[in-house]
Design a protein around this motif. Structure first.
Motif, mmCIF file in Angstrom:
data_model
loop_
_atom_site.group_PDB
_atom_site.id
_atom_site.type_symbol
_atom_site.label_atom_id
_atom_site.label_comp_id
_atom_site.label_asym_id
_atom_site.label_seq_id
_atom_site.Cartn_x
_atom_site.Cartn_y
_atom_site.Cartn_z
ATOM 1 N N ALA A 1 36.024 -26.780 11.287
ATOM 2 C CA ALA A 1 35.293 -27.156 12.502
ATOM 3 C C ALA A 1 34.076 -26.254 12.652
ATOM 4 N N LEU A 2 32.939 -26.843 12.973
ATOM 5 C CA LEU A 2 31.692 -26.073 13.085
ATOM 6 C C LEU A 2 30.960 -26.431 14.375
ATOM 7 N N ASN A 3 30.137 -25.498 14.827
ATOM 8 C CA ASN A 3 29.255 -25.757 15.975
ATOM 9 C C ASN A 3 27.842 -26.013 15.481
ATOM 10 N N MET A 4 27.135 -26.888 16.154
ATOM 11 C CA MET A 4 25.729 -27.111 15.823
ATOM 12 C C MET A 4 24.880 -26.986 17.086
ATOM 13 N N ILE A 5 23.846 -26.130 16.995
ATOM 14 C CA ILE A 5 22.919 -25.981 18.120
ATOM 15 C C ILE A 5 21.713 -26.880 17.872
ATOM 16 N N THR A 6 21.257 -27.541 18.900
ATOM 17 C CA THR A 6 19.958 -28.201 18.782
ATOM 18 C C THR A 6 19.278 -28.145 20.153
ATOM 19 N N TYR A 7 18.043 -28.641 20.257
ATOM 20 C CA TYR A 7 17.290 -28.451 21.501
ATOM 21 C C TYR A 7 16.608 -29.743 21.939
ATOM 22 N N ALA A 8 16.278 -29.778 23.232
ATOM 23 C CA ALA A 8 15.850 -31.040 23.836
ATOM 24 C C ALA A 8 14.358 -31.328 23.678
ATOM 25 N N ASN A 9 13.554 -30.297 23.333
ATOM 26 C CA ASN A 9 12.101 -30.510 23.318
ATOM 27 C C ASN A 9 11.674 -31.626 22.374
ATOM 28 N N ILE B 1 18.664 -34.687 19.170
ATOM 29 C CA ILE B 1 20.024 -34.866 19.671
ATOM 30 C C ILE B 1 20.652 -36.145 19.095
ATOM 31 N N THR B 2 19.819 -37.190 18.936
ATOM 32 C CA THR B 2 20.343 -38.439 18.354
ATOM 33 C C THR B 2 20.713 -38.218 16.891
ATOM 34 N N ILE B 3 19.834 -37.503 16.178
ATOM 35 C CA ILE B 3 20.132 -37.222 14.763
ATOM 36 C C ILE B 3 21.408 -36.384 14.672
ATOM 37 N N ALA B 4 21.550 -35.393 15.583
ATOM 38 C CA ALA B 4 22.734 -34.524 15.565
ATOM 39 C C ALA B 4 24.005 -35.346 15.766
ATOM 40 N N THR B 5 23.926 -36.338 16.642
ATOM 41 C CA THR B 5 25.100 -37.183 16.887
ATOM 42 C C THR B 5 25.441 -38.001 15.637
ATOM 43 N N ALA B 6 24.392 -38.470 14.941
ATOM 44 C CA ALA B 6 24.624 -39.224 13.695
ATOM 45 C C ALA B 6 25.281 -38.312 12.652
ATOM 46 N N ILE B 7 24.787 -37.076 12.572
ATOM 47 C CA ILE B 7 25.354 -36.120 11.607
ATOM 48 C C ILE B 7 26.824 -35.839 11.950
ATOM 49 N N GLN B 8 27.091 -35.698 13.240
ATOM 50 C CA GLN B 8 28.457 -35.453 13.711
ATOM 51 C C GLN B 8 29.390 -36.551 13.181
ATOM 52 N N ASP B 9 28.917 -37.783 13.280
ATOM 53 C CA ASP B 9 29.721 -38.916 12.839
ATOM 54 C C ASP B 9 29.881 -38.917 11.320
ATOM 55 N N GLN B 10 28.762 -38.651 10.624
ATOM 56 C CA GLN B 10 28.824 -38.704 9.157
ATOM 57 C C GLN B 10 29.686 -37.577 8.580
ATOM 58 N N VAL C 1 28.388 -30.527 18.916
ATOM 59 C CA VAL C 1 26.942 -30.369 19.070
ATOM 60 C C VAL C 1 26.648 -29.766 20.435
ATOM 61 N N HIS C 2 25.792 -28.746 20.471
ATOM 62 C CA HIS C 2 25.440 -28.097 21.734
ATOM 63 C C HIS C 2 23.937 -28.172 21.952
ATOM 64 N N MET C 3 23.545 -28.699 23.132
ATOM 65 C CA MET C 3 22.126 -28.713 23.483
ATOM 66 C C MET C 3 21.791 -27.386 24.114
ATOM 67 N N GLU C 4 20.785 -26.713 23.582
ATOM 68 C CA GLU C 4 20.440 -25.386 24.107
ATOM 69 C C GLU C 4 18.937 -25.304 24.278
ATOM 70 N N ASN C 5 18.499 -24.168 24.810
ATOM 71 C CA ASN C 5 17.073 -23.852 24.808
ATOM 72 C C ASN C 5 16.688 -23.581 23.348
ATOM 73 N N VAL C 6 15.449 -23.885 22.993
ATOM 74 C CA VAL C 6 15.007 -23.714 21.603
ATOM 75 C C VAL C 6 15.220 -22.272 21.115
ATOM 76 N N SER C 7 15.179 -21.318 22.049
ATOM 77 C CA SER C 7 15.298 -19.909 21.654
ATOM 78 C C SER C 7 16.710 -19.546 21.216
ATOM 79 N N ALA C 8 17.687 -20.454 21.432
ATOM 80 C CA ALA C 8 19.063 -20.165 21.003
ATOM 81 C C ALA C 8 19.147 -20.040 19.485
ATOM 82 N N ALA D 1 22.505 -25.252 12.859
ATOM 83 C CA ALA D 1 21.533 -25.669 13.883
ATOM 84 C C ALA D 1 20.673 -26.773 13.305
ATOM 85 N N LEU D 2 20.353 -27.749 14.127
ATOM 86 C CA LEU D 2 19.455 -28.816 13.692
ATOM 87 C C LEU D 2 18.083 -28.526 14.292
ATOM 88 N N MET D 3 17.064 -28.458 13.438
ATOM 89 C CA MET D 3 15.747 -28.055 13.941
ATOM 90 C C MET D 3 14.633 -28.764 13.181
#
Lengths: 519, 240
Positions: free
Chosen positions: A357-365, A370-379, A389-396, A409-411
């Motif tokens: 199990a892994l965590n993935m950080i991504t950001y809303a800007n 976030i959509t790509i992260a959800t696709a990756i989560q599924d794949q 998947v965690h939505m964070e500030n870009v500085s995370a 992290a997805l960036m």
């Protein structure tokens, strides 16, 4: 009496409404984008003032990413790339009328280097004015891509009169073909043509930039003729605008890649087989078509095809298209099984009692992330990897890198900050420390030593051979997982002529554009 | 009298202190590293890095102890020095002026617009409904008001943009550099406000028209128009 009042009000309203739609002035264009010019300091908002062609840098970059003269007409180095001398262009005037001298450039760069820069400035050990029109740098190590650092917006040359107390910017004066006429942070920059410009003067007299926060708003602005150029459009707006005759849509590849950053020091990710499996399990083409609605942007390596020297031509065996998505998924599952991760009844993989199990950080800007992260989560779930998947500030991402807590992290990594990819590779891929936006706890001694050789080599053949070796090693060792290359969508009104898009996003290039007459 | 004034002054000071302290505590207890977040705001997505965050922390003295920072924050507050924005570097007072002025202009104009719509509509609906409890006009206004109010404001805004900016091309889609840019947002906010206030005014009008004093005015010989203007209108306007 009341009826008269109401009639008057109605009349005034009608008058106001009819006055609301003045035709766009023939000597002014309006640009809109998501970028917020927060202040007039080149260290933070320089990227906006270079785009608006108010500020210029010593070194410029052409469409192919090659360095070309800017405010410096030429430059040279010693044989081991530790001493550099830049010759300044003659007869360049600042917007305040002053002549650009080596001392003025020195002052501007000294202030810039005192502030945060998106490149390693600690390599510069000394800077001095060697004559009226030359400025020299001594570096504390061999650094072949040094001129590319001086193309970054933070090093844009600012007139000495711009600086106030504590070297803060009072009024920004640069050398570009446009000067600031009105600035209202963070929503508006207006500029007018600078007639004393050293190069070919601009055709369009006035330019206004309006921050348009939403892509949909920008699309409507260009559709109604309120804006002449709008940047960063979303896939849905592009579809709408393509069917409009008054608007032209441009799609251009830019040096930016969507990547998954991996913490190679994480117990689950130290094994290269796991990293390879995670990369293989991605169905990039589906994400490209489904989320971005743009085919052929699946990324099989770090740098896209527009970064020529560093984009390696892969053999048919190496490309992603060789096998089907189902086959790739099977190979990924096999790799995980080889690495000791066994599939359990709940559909996830376990090893020594621990779930993969892994965590993935991504950001809303960047809304697509976030959509790509959800696709990756599924794949990844399809090969038995549980991803949250965690939505964070870009500085995370840099802060997670610094404190070691980041797992994945997805960036969207920008490679235009230092146009010479060697600068990026040296900063991010040459030590186990990695980079805030690069690998993390990843060790590959072949890559580390080859990159060191690259920064010193003078032989072009060796240079190319080393690049190939570094890139193939990185492809095999997967310190980062490339997902897709970026395509920038721009739309213009059809009264605009000579529009061109700068793939390095350094300039809006308005000075070369014209407005079609009688429109 | 003096004593009351002193008490009130003390209360105001206590209030300022507690709000200031709460702000300080809340800001510090936000998750994540403050220096990194400020660096992200200042230098943007592509340039936020550990070195930028370190520079920010040094510049703002974020490495100082919590107590030290709290005392300096309180000292600034006591001298009415609101400081400068951590992101833009501009004085806070300028930021407030800049952002707040748009809000105030929009809010003020929206209230005026909503009054211009709500009063005539509410009063007319009230009169119609008082004469006929099943008035079609009143029911239509009720249905329309419910529809408007149940929309989120941005949805109403989008509808107006589609009509007035895209189809008719009368008004701009976005921007802030002139009066013409305020029209659509003001109408959007005004309509949304008027959707409620016209119903309030309508109810007041109905109850004024059913009141004893209104009937008495009519009985004493005033025409319905005069009775309404002199006796029902002022009370229905002031009631709420």
């Amino acid at each position: 009496m009341q009826i008269q009042l109401i009639t008057m009000l109605a009349l005034v309203t009608c008058l106001m409404l009819s006055a609301c739609t003045p035709p766009q002035p023939a000597n002014k264009i309006t640009i809109s984008g998501p970028f917020e010019p927060v202040n007039n300091d080149p260290a933070s908002t320089g990227y906006m003032f270079t785009r608006m062609q108010v500020l210029e840098t010593l070194v410029e970059v052409n469409n192919l990413g090659q360095l070309v003269p800017g405010l410096a007409s030429s430059w040279k180095s010693n044989s081991d790339f530790t001493q550099w001398e830049f010759t300044l262009r003659a007869d360049v005037h600042f917007h305040d009328g002053a002549l650009m001298t080596a001392n003025a450039v020195y002052k501007s760069l000294a202030v810039a280097f005192g502030k945060p820069t998106p490149f390693p400035k600690n390599i510069i050990s000394d800077m001095e004015v060697t004559s009226d029109n030359t400025i020299a740098f001594t570096l504390n190590q061999s650094y072949r891509p040094f001129p590319s650092l001086l193309s970054n917006y933070t090093t844009a040359v600012v007139a000495p009169s711009s600086f106030g107390k504590f070297n803060r910017i009072k009024t920004l004066a640069g050398t570009g073909p446009y000067k600031i006429s009105h600035f209202e942070p963070p929503h508006n920059i207006s500029t007018t043509r600078f007639d004393n410009y050293w190069g070919e003067p601009a055709h369009i007299e006035n330019v206004e930039y309006i921050t348009g926060h939403r892509s949909e708003t920008r699309a409507l602005m260009v559709r109604t003729g309120q804006a002449d150029i709008v940047y960063n459009l979303d896939p849905a707006s592009v579809t709408m605008l393509r069917s409009n005759n008054n608007v032209n849509v441009f799609s251009d590849r830019i040096p930016r890649t969507t990547l998954i950053k991996l913490n190679s020091g994480h117990p689950f990710l130290t094994d290269v087989k796991v990293r390879q499996a995670l990369s293989l399990a991605l169905d990039r083409e589906s994400i490209a078509r489904g989320v971005m609605r743009t085919p052929n942007i699946a990324a099989d390596q770090l740098f896209g095809p527009n970064i020529r020297q560093w984009h390696v031509q892969l053999t048919p065996d190496e490309t992603l298209k060789k096998i089907s998505a189902a086959q790739a998924k099977q190979q990924a599952s096999d790799l995980l099984s080889d690495a000791g991760w066994a599939l359990a009844d709940d559909g996830y993989r376990y090893k020594d009692g621990a779930r993969l199990a892994l965590n993935m950080i991504t950001y809303a800007n960047r809304p697509e992330l976030i959509t790509i992260a959800t696709a990756i989560q599924d794949q990844w779930a399809q090969i038995g990897v549980a991803l949250s998947v965690h939505m964070e500030n870009v500085s995370a991402i840099p802060s997670g890198h610094a404190d070691g807590t980041l797992e994945t992290a997805l960036m969207a990594r920008n490679f235009a900050n230092i146009p010479d990819p060697l600068g990026i590779m040296l900063a991010d891929f040459s030590t186990i420390k990695g980079g805030d936006w690069g690998p993390m706890n990843w060790r590959n001694d072949t890559v580390f030593s080859n990159l060191n050789l690259l920064s010193r080599t003078t032989n072009d053949e060796t240079y190319n051979r080393l690049i190939e070796s570094v890139m193939s090693e990185i492809r095999r060792d997967v310190p980062l997982i490339p997902v897709m290359y970026y395509v920038q969508q721009t739309a213009t009104s059809n009264r605009l002529r000579n529009f061109s898009f700068d793939p390095y996003e350094r300039s809006f290039r308005v000075s070369q554009m014209t407005i079609a007459p009688n429109q | 009298m003096k004593k009351i004034l002193y008490q009130r002054l003390l209360q105001a000071l206590l209030m300022a202190w507690s709000v200031g302290t709460l702000t300080f505590v809340l800001t510090r207890s936000l998750p994540g590293d403050m220096a990194y977040k400020i660096a992200a705001g200042r230098y943007g997505d592509d340039a936020v890095s550990s070195s930028a965050a370190k520079a920010v922390a040094e510049e703002l003295g974020l490495h100082k102890s919590g107590l030290e920072q709290y005392l300096s924050w309180m000292a600034d507050l006591a001298t009415l020095d609101l400081g400068t924005s951590l992101v833009t570097g501009a004085p806070i007072i300028y930021e407030l002026q800049n952002q707040l002025s748009y809000t105030l202009v929009l809010a003020g104009l929206a209230i005026i617009v909503s009054a211009l719509i709500a009063f005539p509509l509410g009063i007319y609906s009230g009169i119609k409904s008082a004469n006929n409890p099943h008035s079609t006009f009143d029911h239509s206004v009720l249905a329309f008001s419910t529809f408007l109010r149940s929309q989120p404001v941005f949805c109403l805004g989008l509808i107006l943009i589609f009509i007035f900016a895209l189809e008719l091309n009368w008004l701009p889609v976005a921007g802030s550099s002139g009066f013409v840019y305020t029209i659509l947002p003001v109408i959007t906010l005004g309509l949304s406000l008027a959707a409620i206030s016209n119903r309030v005014i309508r109810n007041s009008t109905v109850s004024a028209l059913h009141s004893g004093y209104f009937h008495f005015a009519k009985i004493k010989g005033l025409s319905p128009f005069h009775a309404f203007r002199r006796h029902a209108l002022p009370t229905s306007s002031c009631r709420h």
